[in-house]
Design an enzyme around this catalytic site. Structure first.
Site, PDB file in Angstrom:
ATOM      1  N   ASP A  17       0.858  -1.190   0.000  1.00 39.20           N
ATOM      2  CA  ASP A  17       0.000   0.000   0.000  1.00 39.20           C
ATOM      3  C   ASP A  17       0.895   1.240   0.000  1.00 39.20           C
ATOM      4  OD1 ASP A  17      -2.150   1.684   0.145  1.00 39.20           O
ATOM      5  OD2 ASP A  17      -2.753   1.140   2.179  1.00 39.20           O
ATOM      6  N   ASP A  20      -2.997   2.479  -5.976  1.00 36.31           N
ATOM      7  CA  ASP A  20      -1.927   2.534  -4.985  1.00 36.31           C
ATOM      8  C   ASP A  20      -1.821   1.323  -4.073  1.00 36.31           C
ATOM      9  OD1 ASP A  20      -4.325   3.145  -3.745  1.00 36.31           O
ATOM     10  OD2 ASP A  20      -3.444   4.577  -2.353  1.00 36.31           O
ATOM     11  N   GLU A  21      -2.553   0.251  -4.345  1.00 39.08           N
ATOM     12  CA  GLU A  21      -2.400  -0.931  -3.487  1.00 39.08           C
ATOM     13  C   GLU A  21      -2.719  -2.202  -4.257  1.00 39.08           C
ATOM     14  OE1 GLU A  21      -5.160  -1.656  -0.238  1.00 39.08           O
ATOM     15  OE2 GLU A  21      -6.508  -0.134  -1.044  1.00 39.08           O
TER      16      GLU A  21
END
Length: 357
Positions: free
Chosen positions: A11, A105-106
């Site tokens: 993350d 983003d993860e």
């Protein structure tokens, strides 16, 4: 066996805001919010400096400004964020083909069998973090465990720039001590309901029967029953199909008339259809969302037997759903439109679209 799996959850730390601070040195060390600064704006992301004041994503901008008078608002640059995300995913692909992106983003990575032949998932996670930093000059947090639920909890545990491991013999104790609001998938409303039922921690949750949890939380009760026991059999799915595509907008001024709302809905339908046209993935269910200026939310949906491939028909259904809400009791603050039950349309080539509403 589940305990033999090796799952990493990566993350990025305050991703959008961190990209802005990386690219604009004058923002470094300062409280930054990505989003609109107007009274109707919403925070899309907040730097860690802003979070210390209680600023969070999805918070109204005027509330964020109240909490942090020195907050600096910057407009989003999604093209840049997507470019950085592609760099990060390229790094993941060097370790395993089993990568399940959750957002820009993860992502989850199943590294039980990996392309590097490495046996330690912890060392792999550390190496991935270092590669991300070298490539993007951005930090990431990583969690390592034997299932997705625990890996996600682990990545949250030592943010920012953290690395935390939950080993198979540690899962039950880790979950037992955790407040239920820290569980991924337990939102504020659900946590409050659990508190009213005397459920404060993972241990409290584990002491409930599955029947009790299903009675109070429906189908989600089964999920809560399992995660309280640190159980999660879900595989990492690299080809996870997107469930819906949508667009919404909070307007600078409330909309009063049907004509104004039709005009506000048009660019949102443009956004949705542009994605469908580019991906050639179309949906069967059209949903229109209306948020009134007292924050009451109204939604209407209609479904077809097969994917809707004609833009004119999509627009017709969306406008009809909008009109079905009239007369409205109050002016409109926000409009949204989405397509769900998405399907790859190639199998339908040459077939007539038969609709059933």
């Amino acid at each position: 066996m589940e305990a033999n799996r090796k799952i990493i959850h990566v993350d990025m730390d305050a991703f959008f805001a961190s990209v802005e601070q990386r690219d604009f040195p004058e923002l470094r060390g300062k409280p930054v919010a990505v989003g609109g600064s107007g009274d109707r704006g919403v925070v899309a992301a907040a730097s860690y400096e802003a979070r210390r004041y209680g600023v969070r994503s999805a918070m109204a901008s005027k509330v964020a400004r109240r909490k942090c008078p020195s907050l600096i608002f910057v407009k989003h640059r999604f093209d840049v964020y997507k470019q950085v995300s592609s760099q990060i995913r390229a790094i993941f692909a060097e370790y395993t083909p089993l990568v399940e992106p959750l957002s820009l983003d993860e992502a989850y990575l199943d590294v039980t069998e990996n392309l590097r032949g490495l046996k330690s998932a912890t060392l792999m996670a550390q190496e991935i973090k270092e590669r991300i930093w070298q490539t993007t000059r951005l930090t990431a947090s990583a969690g390592v465990s034997y299932n997705k639920f625990l890996a996600k909890l682990a990545s949250d545990h030592r943010k920012p720039n953290g690395l935390f491991v939950i080993k198979p013999h540690e899962g039950l104790d880790f979950v037992a001590a955790l407040p239920v609001e820290r569980f991924h998938g337990v939102g504020r409303v659900t946590a409050e309901k659990m508190h009213r039922l005397g459920i404060q921690t993972g241990l409290d949750l584990r002491q409930q029967t599955e029947a009790f949890l299903r009675q109070h939380f429906g189908k989600s009760g089964g999920h809560y029953y399992r995660i309280a026991r640190a159980e999660d059999q879900r595989p990492v799915e690299p080809d996870r199909i997107r469930k819906s595509v949508g667009s919404e907008n909070t307007f600078g001024q409330d909309l009063d008339t049907l004509a104004e709302m039709q005009g506000g809905l048009a660019p949102l339908m443009d956004d949705v259809w542009r994605w469908c046209d580019r991906t050639q993935v179309f949906g069967r269910t059209v949903t229109v969302k209306i948020k009134l200026n007292d924050f009451q939310i109204l939604t209407r949906s209609r479904s077809a037997l097969l994917p809707i491939r004609e833009r004119a028909f999509f627009e017709k259904v969306a406008y009809e759903l909008l009109e079905e809400n009239f007369p409205l009791p109050r002016p409109v603050r926000l409009l949204g439109v989405s397509l769900s039950n998405l399907e790859d349309t190639h199998p339908y080539e040459g077939k007539q679209l038969t609709l059933s509403f």
